[in-house]
Motif scaffolding. Sequence first.
Motif, PDB file in Angstrom:
ATOM      1  N   ILE B 128     -64.588 -34.662 -73.639  1.00 17.23           N
ATOM      2  CA  ILE B 128     -65.341 -33.977 -72.587  1.00 17.23           C
ATOM      3  C   ILE B 128     -66.697 -33.536 -73.147  1.00 17.23           C
ATOM      4  CG2 ILE B 128     -65.399 -31.915 -71.125  1.00 17.23           C
ATOM      5  CD1 ILE B 128     -63.306 -33.689 -70.047  1.00 17.23           C
ATOM      6  N   GLU B 142     -59.349 -21.921 -66.830  1.00 18.08           N
ATOM      7  CA  GLU B 142     -59.484 -23.369 -66.838  1.00 18.08           C
ATOM      8  C   GLU B 142     -60.652 -23.798 -65.957  1.00 18.08           C
ATOM      9  OE1 GLU B 142     -57.171 -21.606 -65.054  1.00 18.08           O
ATOM     10  OE2 GLU B 142     -55.963 -22.941 -63.794  1.00 18.08           O
ATOM     11  N   ARG B 195     -64.767 -32.708 -64.887  1.00 22.12           N
ATOM     12  CA  ARG B 195     -65.118 -31.705 -65.898  1.00 22.12           C
ATOM     13  C   ARG B 195     -66.173 -32.213 -66.866  1.00 22.12           C
ATOM     14  NH1 ARG B 195     -58.950 -31.077 -67.785  1.00 22.12           N
ATOM     15  NH2 ARG B 195     -59.162 -33.327 -67.561  1.00 22.12           N
TER      16      ARG B 195
ATOM     17  N   LYS C  92     -53.674 -19.003 -74.407  1.00 24.15           N
ATOM     18  CA  LYS C  92     -55.042 -19.457 -74.692  1.00 24.15           C
ATOM     19  C   LYS C  92     -55.081 -20.939 -75.023  1.00 24.15           C
ATOM     20  CE  LYS C  92     -55.700 -15.526 -77.220  1.00 24.15           C
ATOM     21  NZ  LYS C  92     -55.901 -15.006 -78.551  1.00 24.15           N
ATOM     22  N   ILE C  95     -55.163 -23.452 -72.150  1.00 24.38           N
ATOM     23  CA  ILE C  95     -56.476 -23.518 -71.493  1.00 24.38           C
ATOM     24  C   ILE C  95     -57.453 -24.286 -72.385  1.00 24.38           C
ATOM     25  CG2 ILE C  95     -58.406 -22.174 -70.569  1.00 24.38           C
ATOM     26  CD1 ILE C  95     -55.779 -21.946 -68.977  1.00 24.38           C
ATOM     27  N   GLN C  96     -57.368 -24.022 -73.689  1.00 27.20           N
ATOM     28  CA  GLN C  96     -58.223 -24.745 -74.629  1.00 27.20           C
ATOM     29  C   GLN C  96     -58.051 -26.258 -74.493  1.00 27.20           C
ATOM     30  OE1 GLN C  96     -60.569 -23.699 -77.648  1.00 27.20           O
ATOM     31  NE2 GLN C  96     -60.907 -25.556 -76.465  1.00 27.20           N
ATOM     32  N   GLU C  98     -56.943 -27.814 -71.968  1.00 22.54           N
ATOM     33  CA  GLU C  98     -57.467 -28.210 -70.655  1.00 22.54           C
ATOM     34  C   GLU C  98     -58.960 -28.466 -70.773  1.00 22.54           C
ATOM     35  OE1 GLU C  98     -59.335 -28.240 -66.918  1.00 22.54           O
ATOM     36  OE2 GLU C  98     -59.691 -26.637 -68.329  1.00 22.54           O
ATOM     37  N   ARG C  99     -59.645 -27.604 -71.481  1.00 28.66           N
ATOM     38  CA  ARG C  99     -61.096 -27.759 -71.630  1.00 28.66           C
ATOM     39  C   ARG C  99     -61.447 -28.952 -72.514  1.00 28.66           C
ATOM     40  NH1 ARG C  99     -64.943 -23.437 -70.105  1.00 28.66           N
ATOM     41  NH2 ARG C  99     -63.870 -22.514 -68.352  1.00 28.66           N
ATOM     42  N   TRP C 100     -60.460 -29.449 -73.234  1.00 23.93           N
ATOM     43  CA  TRP C 100     -60.666 -30.684 -74.003  1.00 23.93           C
ATOM     44  C   TRP C 100     -60.209 -31.919 -73.224  1.00 23.93           C
ATOM     45  CZ3 TRP C 100     -58.307 -28.344 -79.093  1.00 23.93           C
ATOM     46  CH2 TRP C 100     -59.285 -27.555 -79.728  1.00 23.93           C
ATOM     47  N   GLY C 101     -59.889 -31.730 -71.969  1.00 21.67           N
ATOM     48  CA  GLY C 101     -59.660 -32.913 -71.148  1.00 21.67           C
ATOM     49  C   GLY C 101     -58.230 -33.234 -70.773  1.00 21.67           C
ATOM     50  N   CYS C 102     -57.260 -32.435 -71.206  1.00 21.97           N
ATOM     51  CA  CYS C 102     -55.872 -32.734 -70.843  1.00 21.97           C
ATOM     52  C   CYS C 102     -55.704 -32.675 -69.313  1.00 21.97           C
ATOM     53  CB  CYS C 102     -54.921 -31.736 -71.511  1.00 21.97           C
ATOM     54  SG  CYS C 102     -53.189 -32.081 -71.186  1.00 21.97           S
ATOM     55  N   PRO C 103     -55.207 -33.734 -68.706  1.00 22.03           N
ATOM     56  CA  PRO C 103     -55.087 -33.747 -67.241  1.00 22.03           C
ATOM     57  C   PRO C 103     -53.815 -33.050 -66.744  1.00 22.03           C
ATOM     58  CG  PRO C 103     -54.476 -35.890 -68.102  1.00 22.03           C
ATOM     59  CD  PRO C 103     -54.825 -35.037 -69.300  1.00 22.03           C
ATOM     60  N   TRP C 104     -53.774 -31.736 -66.908  1.00 17.28           N
ATOM     61  CA  TRP C 104     -52.637 -30.983 -66.362  1.00 17.28           C
ATOM     62  C   TRP C 104     -52.535 -31.236 -64.861  1.00 17.28           C
ATOM     63  CZ3 TRP C 104     -49.878 -29.613 -70.212  1.00 17.28           C
ATOM     64  CH2 TRP C 104     -50.365 -28.946 -71.330  1.00 17.28           C
ATOM     65  N   HIS C 111     -56.234 -25.042 -59.507  1.00 16.27           N
ATOM     66  CA  HIS C 111     -55.658 -24.355 -60.657  1.00 16.27           C
ATOM     67  C   HIS C 111     -54.510 -25.176 -61.243  1.00 16.27           C
ATOM     68  CE1 HIS C 111     -57.771 -20.840 -58.915  1.00 16.27           C
ATOM     69  NE2 HIS C 111     -57.906 -20.526 -60.193  1.00 16.27           N
ATOM     70  N   ILE C 112     -54.196 -24.905 -62.513  1.00 14.43           N
ATOM     71  CA  ILE C 112     -53.121 -25.635 -63.184  1.00 14.43           C
ATOM     72  C   ILE C 112     -51.777 -25.296 -62.541  1.00 14.43           C
ATOM     73  CG2 ILE C 112     -51.917 -25.940 -65.388  1.00 14.43           C
ATOM     74  CD1 ILE C 112     -54.559 -25.236 -66.781  1.00 14.43           C
ATOM     75  N   ALA C 139     -55.551 -36.385 -75.683  1.00 17.80           N
ATOM     76  CA  ALA C 139     -56.667 -35.439 -75.533  1.00 17.80           C
ATOM     77  C   ALA C 139     -57.055 -34.868 -76.898  1.00 17.80           C
ATOM     78  CB  ALA C 139     -56.296 -34.318 -74.562  1.00 17.80           C
TER      79      ALA C 139
END
Lengths: 133, 257, 569
Positions: B128, B142, B195, C92, C95-96, C98-104, C111-112, C139
Amino acid sequence: MNTPNTSPSPEVTRTYRRPIPNTWWLKQRSTILFMIREWSSVFVALYAICLLGQLWALSEGADRYNALLARSLSGGSLVLHLVIGAFVLYHMVTWFKISGRIFGSGPLSPGAVTAINYVVWIAASIGIFYWIF
Amino acid sequence: MADQIKLTIWRYNPDNGPDNRPDKGDEYRPQTFTIPYQKDWSILDALNHIKAEVDGSLSYRWSCRMAICGSCGMMVNGTPRLTCSTYLNEFHPNEITLEPLANFPIIKDLVVDLTDFMDKLRSVKPWIIRENKKDDEDTSSEYLQTPAQMESYYQQSLCINCTLCYAACPAYGLHSDFLGPAAIALTYRYNNDSRDQGREDRRKVVAAENGVWKCPVVGDCTEVCPKHVDPSAAIQRTKVNSAVSWFFSFLKGGKGE
Amino acid sequence: MDVLSHDILIVGGGGAGLRAGIAIAHAYPSLKTAVISKVYPMRSHTVAAEGGCAAVIKDNDNHDLHAFDTIKGSDFLADQDAVEAFVRDASKEVIQIERWGCPWNREEDGHIAVRWFGGMSQKRTLHAADKTGFHLLHALFQTSLKYDNLKRYDEWFVAGLLVDDGKIGGVLALNIRQGTFHILAAKAVILCTGGVGRIYAFTSNAGIKTGDGAALAYREGAPIKDMEFIQFHPSGLLKNGILITEASRGEGGYLFNKDGKRFMEQYAPSKMELAPRDIVSRSIMEEILAGRGLDGPYGSYVHLDLRHLGEAKIMEKLPMVRELCIDFAGMDPVYEPIPIRPTMHYTMGGVHTDKDGKTPLAGLYAAGEGACVSIHGGNRLGSNSLAEILVFGARAGRTAAEYARQAKPCASERLQSLAKEKMDFIQRRYIRTENGTERVGAILSDLRKTMDEKVGIYRREEGLREGIEAIQRLKERFNRIRLTQQSQVFNTELVGAMEMDNMLEVAHVVALGAFNRKESRGGHARKDYPNRDDAQFLHHSLAYQTPDGPRMEKLPVTITKWQPEERKY
């Protein structure tokens, strides 16, 4: 490029790269069809040249154009046009199919996109037919 | 006599060969194993049997044996397949020929060199990218992403890096500098993730000479993909996108990059 | 031998290893860090995790609830300070990633989304369909490519730790591709090598799960902990134990015996199919032992029925389950119930660490399934392990980085002599085997049979004694192995032999730990001691290597606010 995965030792093991024969594409149906499609572009180009020739003849006046038309009706020319026509048709069919794969997603399925292509093609053909005659 | 099956395995050993001339293929040779036929065995089961019971020197990669780790791809009768989920009963009573994945250099036996693939994977910046570099450190909440937004890239996120598509791709076979199906599919996956803001960064690689335009649309990559990622569609869509953005940047008086 | 120097080496490129690597590369860019892995990182077994990753992210949930569920699930053997740290960090970490691209998977509003999982009192399992481990690993791997300062040694196998005077100095490693051994110097080493599932025959675990990290630490005097606690997952697909995710029950699947009865009513009436794994697995075994299982060519089994969920829900939430059933069992769960039986799934024990990943050996750290903190105690709750690799991967990475910043590297000559000693051993034991007679493959299959039969779901004194004796005989046989591959290049036979040695070492500890623990707790079920015995056994088991086999010690459990109580669901 800067890769973090470079082997730290200078000696690298000897790998073997298999040679690819010129006939590689004959082994599989998919690549044979692919090669036919590639070659069919030559015929598409031929068709374009024919069309340009006709336009040129037309610009030279009615006599030139009628002479060209007469020549086109010869047996050899007809066969050539049939062959060219077949390849161009094949080219078109494959691209219609591929465009389905490219643009078909979500509610618009690949089949639907291909179908739209055919509908537009037939509609355009009919339109031109009426416009001319 | 119990039912048997023949497996012909193409082997390569860089330490062998009378002339040490791999270019002559004198170290790349077939060897046939005849083993008991078990109708519920995968080809990988058969290889593990050979390795444990018949010839311990046979080299191949495998791990999860459930079609998710991407290790065990081989040419099975000329087609790239995952051997853990390809069964003997598909072929029996005919014989099976196994070769290392096509288009890759061979290290030993059924093990191919993936260095080039790994470099290509990295070259498309598959992570990303945000304009604000601090964004990815904020773990208070998120990024929001609706199921519909996720849908637009999800299929391309399913690639397991098994490289069957590279083995199936004639363009990669003829021009090994071609970026190739999986790497381009991965680009598509990140470019279409709501994203991500890195599309421009990746364009330099994907729209370059060895990027999407080297693909002649054979479509075999999609045919052999065990996870239905459809790299071919990803490549063709990327062509359309990059042509369109080239056109608009040209219209705006840019250089049309 | 040349010496390749580093500050930190991470052994293992799965979820924990990559998370540790990113933690260091991001926050300590000046440290020379490398991930060394015997397979390409994206092949690591994290990839096969299916159901999800637990963390408190919703308003109706809280950390105390997650902590208590985990502790009760562990049958009160988890260290409660570690669990409290774990549940806090997990919120935490998810969420981290998620911000690296994991497609939850998401709610409609973006929202997740979370789903039910066994033993949890709230919906708190984040998921990416039923390919959560796959998405999480990719990810992490793809994010790790961002860091130029994170070096990788792909397809390298660590053959031994180099320890100088009680301090880590580096590792001796085999470059599998070239067949050459190298000294990789490092001030700190983090073991992220996963569990030891391959010592069992019926297992959900990949071929690479051979307990390498536990064996490496154990040989150098670092203790391994709670190895007797092996988790059997209720739903292993016949014929060979491939995992069918617990999410299939979390999404509403039922378990039926041959009479078509939902037998969980009898064993865990309040949680039914969503009781913790140890309980569901034993319930299935009870049904089978009582003759209420179904029978087929691959032995007895029960049915996991998803048919009432419908094709649409199965395709949305459990697509991989369907894929696996079609590819590996030749049946479609949309139309047929799935034949399942408990399968060896997870190693609760591992290298003994504190809650920051530190082992008693200076400079040695561990994280993930191969470590034992312990947050899982006697039984891990489903979906806590993906959270664990993120939390403790990051924690171990940071702790190791702080240590490496001030530690002195081991002198090069010293490393050379340590490596030479190890090399001589390797030559004798694995390479010069012309006079040997034993095939490694035969030893492996005998070990796996022994573990399945003698150290399985149910254990008895007699069987365990036989098991230990059998393992000792296998160790004897291993001294006489013979390898056939002469070529150095990509010699998987040599790697296999070293893995086999590791497995024998660890299996011995598993069996002996099970023999010594005369109680039933979590995943350790003794038919001859069916009850939990807190008076005598509310403690961890530490195993130290001695020439005569493992020496076992006790370690008290840390209890903060939750006193042990009866565990009922």
